[in-house]
Design an enzyme around this catalytic site. Structure first.
Site, PDB file in Angstrom:
ATOM      1  N   GLU A 198      13.957  37.407  32.013  1.00 31.91           N
ATOM      2  CA  GLU A 198      14.048  35.961  31.826  1.00 31.91           C
ATOM      3  C   GLU A 198      15.229  35.412  32.642  1.00 31.91           C
ATOM      4  OE1 GLU A 198      14.769  33.007  27.949  1.00 31.91           O
ATOM      5  OE2 GLU A 198      15.383  35.111  27.868  1.00 31.91           O
ATOM      6  N   LYS A 252       8.032  28.850  28.209  1.00 34.22           N
ATOM      7  CA  LYS A 252       8.450  29.444  26.934  1.00 34.22           C
ATOM      8  C   LYS A 252       8.091  28.521  25.771  1.00 34.22           C
ATOM      9  CE  LYS A 252      12.630  31.664  24.997  1.00 34.22           C
ATOM     10  NZ  LYS A 252      14.080  31.882  25.287  1.00 34.22           N
ATOM     11  N   CYS A 268      11.201  36.282  25.693  1.00 35.95           N
ATOM     12  CA  CYS A 268      12.308  36.530  24.758  1.00 35.95           C
ATOM     13  C   CYS A 268      11.998  36.131  23.305  1.00 35.95           C
ATOM     14  CB  CYS A 268      13.563  35.820  25.284  1.00 35.95           C
ATOM     15  SG  CYS A 268      15.130  36.551  24.697  1.00 35.95           S
TER      16      CYS A 268
END
Length: 258
Positions: free
Chosen positions: A41, A110, A144
């Site tokens: 990321e 995300k 994540c």
């Protein structure tokens, strides 16, 4: 299929330095005949909230660099970096996939910004999952904090053979990272490839690497330590079909609504 996991020790907000080091690893992956190379990321900047200084257009310099490297070394690339959010002062924390020809074949925003670190104040949340085909392997990707939300993984489970998770996951919650990656592989009967960074960022947060690949049965195929920045593993996507035929658990999935 051979995959290179790059646990980059990201230089804080230093794109040029990270580009140079990324190319070194891409070249190494190409030399070792890897099919895919995966970066963490925000590989070009680190997990920074300094939006005004680091975001760029979706097709800006970082995308151009990745596209060029994919084409030059004839390798598939997966990486995350921050870009501008249209009509908003916030950014987007995205993951992109480039094929061997340098073409962008997937882009994911995300879905779960990490509010614990105020990411939601600086980056907009995505709304859609993404499925793409890479070297004949149907795949999904998350970033994540998304790992803590099994429902988004479940929503694509039947349609993918592998799920990539790129991260800046701190050492203080290392056990959660490993446990959740393994759980996502077992419950969705697919390969889960988790790639995390190493080193210490500009906020003095330490990252353990500890990148992992788990099979559809939850068997660990490879793992990284906190110092090595490059590791490889080999997976067989056909194993997903075999496991699901032998243990057809996903056929019993039910959707509950309140």
């Amino acid at each position: 299929m051979k995959i290179a996991l790059v646990q980059l020790d990201i230089r804080w907000e230093s794109k040029k330095t990270n580009y140079k080091r990324a190319e070194e690893f891409i070249q190494k992956a190409s030399h070792e005949k890897c099919d895919i190379v995966v970066f963490p990321e925000m590989f070009s900047t680190g997990f920074s909230m300094n939006v005004s200084a680091i975001v760029e257009d979706d097709d800006g310099e970082t995308a151009a660099m990745l596209s060029g490297m994919a084409k030059r070394y004839e390798i598939n690339l997966i990486a995350g970096f921050p870009v501008k959010a249209f009509g908003d002062k916030k950014g987007k924390n995205i993951a992109v996939v480039f094929n061997r020809s340098g073409e962008s074949i997937a882009s994911y925003i995300k879905i779960h910004p990490f509010s614990f670190a105020s990411e939601d104040q600086y980056y907009v949340a995505g709304n859609d999952t993404v499925i793409f085909n890479i070297e004949g392997m149907s795949s999904g990707i998350f970033i994540c904090y998304d790992l803590r939300f099994p429902e988004v993984f479940r929503s694509i489970a039947k349609d993918v053979q592998a799920i990539f998770v790129i991260a800046n996951w701190p050492a203080s919650r290392k056990e959660h990272w490993v446990t959740l990656l393994k759980a996502r592989a077992i419950e969705n009967q697919c390969f889960v490839i988790g790639v995390n960074r190493t080193g210490t960022d500009g906020n003095e947060i330490y990252y353990p690497g500890d990148s992992r690949v788990f099979s559809p049965l939850g068997i660990e195929i490879c793992s990284g330590n906190d110092t090595d920045e490059f590791l490889t593993c080999i997976i067989n996507p056909n194993e997903v079909t075999e496991i699901r035929a032998k243990f057809p658990f996903l056929n019993d999935m039910r959707i509950f609504r309140h």
